[in-house]
Design a protein around this motif. Sequence first.
Motif, PDB file in Angstrom:
ATOM      1  N   GLN A  98       0.962  -1.320  -0.096  1.00 52.06           N
ATOM      2  CA  GLN A  98       0.084  -0.253   0.044  1.00 52.06           C
ATOM      3  C   GLN A  98       0.798   1.208  -0.040  1.00 52.06           C
ATOM      4  O   GLN A  98       1.866   1.130   0.454  1.00 52.06           O
ATOM      5  CB  GLN A  98      -0.784  -0.090   1.128  1.00 52.06           C
ATOM      6  CG  GLN A  98      -1.627   1.218   1.623  1.00 52.06           C
ATOM      7  CD  GLN A  98      -2.861   1.331   0.553  1.00 52.06           C
ATOM      8  OE1 GLN A  98      -2.398   1.772  -0.558  1.00 52.06           O
ATOM      9  NE2 GLN A  98      -4.026   1.285   0.890  1.00 52.06           N
ATOM     10  N   ALA A 115      -8.651  -0.591   0.740  1.00 55.76           N
ATOM     11  CA  ALA A 115      -8.094  -2.044   0.149  1.00 55.76           C
ATOM     12  C   ALA A 115      -8.361  -3.349   0.628  1.00 55.76           C
ATOM     13  O   ALA A 115      -8.740  -4.197  -0.034  1.00 55.76           O
ATOM     14  CB  ALA A 115      -6.549  -1.745   0.812  1.00 55.76           C
ATOM     15  N   ALA A 116      -9.111  -3.236   1.795  1.00 51.79           N
ATOM     16  CA  ALA A 116      -9.809  -4.427   2.627  1.00 51.79           C
ATOM     17  C   ALA A 116     -10.995  -5.125   1.824  1.00 51.79           C
ATOM     18  O   ALA A 116     -11.333  -6.031   1.772  1.00 51.79           O
ATOM     19  CB  ALA A 116     -10.078  -4.160   3.989  1.00 51.79           C
ATOM     20  N   GLU A 128      -6.559  -4.327   6.262  1.00 53.63           N
ATOM     21  CA  GLU A 128      -5.419  -3.298   6.429  1.00 53.63           C
ATOM     22  C   GLU A 128      -5.325  -2.731   7.785  1.00 53.63           C
ATOM     23  O   GLU A 128      -6.313  -2.065   8.293  1.00 53.63           O
ATOM     24  CB  GLU A 128      -5.538  -2.079   5.404  1.00 53.63           C
ATOM     25  CG  GLU A 128      -4.330  -1.226   5.280  1.00 53.63           C
ATOM     26  CD  GLU A 128      -4.443  -0.154   4.209  1.00 53.63           C
ATOM     27  OE1 GLU A 128      -4.426  -0.398   2.921  1.00 53.63           O
ATOM     28  OE2 GLU A 128      -5.049   0.947   4.689  1.00 53.63           O
ATOM     29  N   SER A 157      -3.273  -6.000   3.155  1.00 51.80           N
ATOM     30  CA  SER A 157      -2.542  -4.911   2.803  1.00 51.80           C
ATOM     31  C   SER A 157      -1.917  -3.959   3.731  1.00 51.80           C
ATOM     32  O   SER A 157      -2.598  -3.786   4.483  1.00 51.80           O
ATOM     33  CB  SER A 157      -3.897  -3.995   2.069  1.00 51.80           C
ATOM     34  OG  SER A 157      -3.282  -2.552   1.539  1.00 51.80           O
ATOM     35  N   VAL A 158      -0.468  -3.734   3.274  1.00 53.99           N
ATOM     36  CA  VAL A 158       0.327  -3.097   4.507  1.00 53.99           C
ATOM     37  C   VAL A 158       0.990  -1.768   3.665  1.00 53.99           C
ATOM     38  O   VAL A 158       1.741  -2.023   2.870  1.00 53.99           O
ATOM     39  CB  VAL A 158       1.397  -4.127   4.790  1.00 53.99           C
ATOM     40  CG1 VAL A 158       2.444  -3.424   5.889  1.00 53.99           C
ATOM     41  CG2 VAL A 158       0.896  -5.273   5.364  1.00 53.99           C
TER      42      VAL A 158
END
Length: 525
Positions: A98, A115-116, A128, A157-158
């Motif tokens: 991310q 994102a999630a 995330e 997501s990171v």
Amino acid sequence: MKTIHQACYEILRNQGLTTFFGNPGSNELPFLKDFPSDFNYILGLHEGAVVGMADGYAQATGRPTLVNLHSAAGTGNAMGALANAWNSHTPLVVTAGQQVRAMVGVEALLANVDAASLPRPLVKWSSEPSCAQEVPLALSRAIHTAGTGAKGPVYLSVPYDDWEQEAAPGVDYLATRRVEMAGVPTPATIQNLAQQLEEAKNPAMIVGPDVDAAEANGLAVALAEKLAMHVWMAPSAPRCSFPTTHACFRGLMPAGIASISRLLEGHDLVLVVGAPVFRYHQYEPGEFLPQNTRLIAITCDINEATRAPMGDAIIAEIAPTLEALNNAVTKTSRPMPAAVRRPEPAPAEAGRLAPERVFDIIDEIAPRDAIYVNESTSTTNILWQRLRMTEQGSYYFAAAGGLGFALPAAVGIQLAKPERRVIGVIGDGSANYGIQALWTAAQYNIPTIFLIMKNGTYGALRWFAGVLQAENVPGLDVPGLDFCALARGYGVEALHADSAESLTSALRQALASNKPVLIEVETRA
């Protein structure tokens, strides 16, 4: 100071996720920085192929496998492959980079907005973390969620600036955690099910992919023999959970409501193990079951249990439940079923090879423990009739029906099972969806055999056009493809076969090789 990066790699190492499949972008580079020497990174040239390879590897090993994708774009490219993983209960831990946290809100380039939510509903869990210190816990949770219950893909997501942040106190506990399932029915439930099977006049069993995934094929065989049951593979089966040569085996079930009901006529009790009830395909209305037929399903997936339109369901682990049921039932006095007669060998004819002839040649030459990965969808029924599949883990197919699974999955499965030969049987239409995996096979010297059934058309679509009475449909032919040239361009040895003799020679040469080989076979439409 232990960083988030260090803490997460300790978790991955201790949990056995040391083989990554990925196609990195800029957001992923900080995660891959100082990549440990005891880890293995398998590069794919397209995210669909990456997830397909990881899917095959995770199914073949039965263990969670890490996939590293690039933000929203890479995740989007992989969604079709993720649908297959979701439907096959594949334990994938999908990570995506991310943007830095300060840039997500302004939706900077490569920010994965929301994102999630992006991979849902094709994952068991998606997250995330709200801050960097939550990343190790989220990774630990992802691994255990993917690998327990009804297994399946998860998504994490990171933000890439998290990796260098300081880990929170107590992070070391996460690396050595163990989470196990112990879902076995009560003795009373087992005894009741055993009694119903014993009292049935003509019980039948339908086995699904989770039997093979649980390495419980032998237990399914033992139960079928004890009760002299007819056994079918569940419709559109993505794995083979019963020896195709066994006297009890009746073949692959059709995928229509009315067809299944007709097939089960005369069976008063149907036991479904490790399969949805049922994964239908073409719309064929009718009664779900024949009159006076009862159905009981044993499944590891609560979603499969609750969405079934008929019958009772027991949610439990497949292998220990089958073992307990075997111990509880008494051997019947009914005679064993007569074996289904195998089809006659296909005649030798001039010109393009009939698919029946191709499978006869494969069955004659391939090792008995060969692993087949199928994406020649128009010839699936012929494959099931003519290939003798008797070993655990001998067959894989796209569980969601999406193209692009078989070619990369065959690479992942061969990587996971180097002691067995993997043969991908792939249609010329299907092959183009995951062709990039050829490069990975060549670069990592993974000796998969890719057998391309080249008939110049989307055969399954042509069949469906007839079923749906859809005339004059464009886009059903794929002429002008040269798979030998494509394979050589990716670095894979290629052989062309246009006769029984040349196919026999090519297959023997490929089996004798320790490198990947593609065989382009001219077949009839």
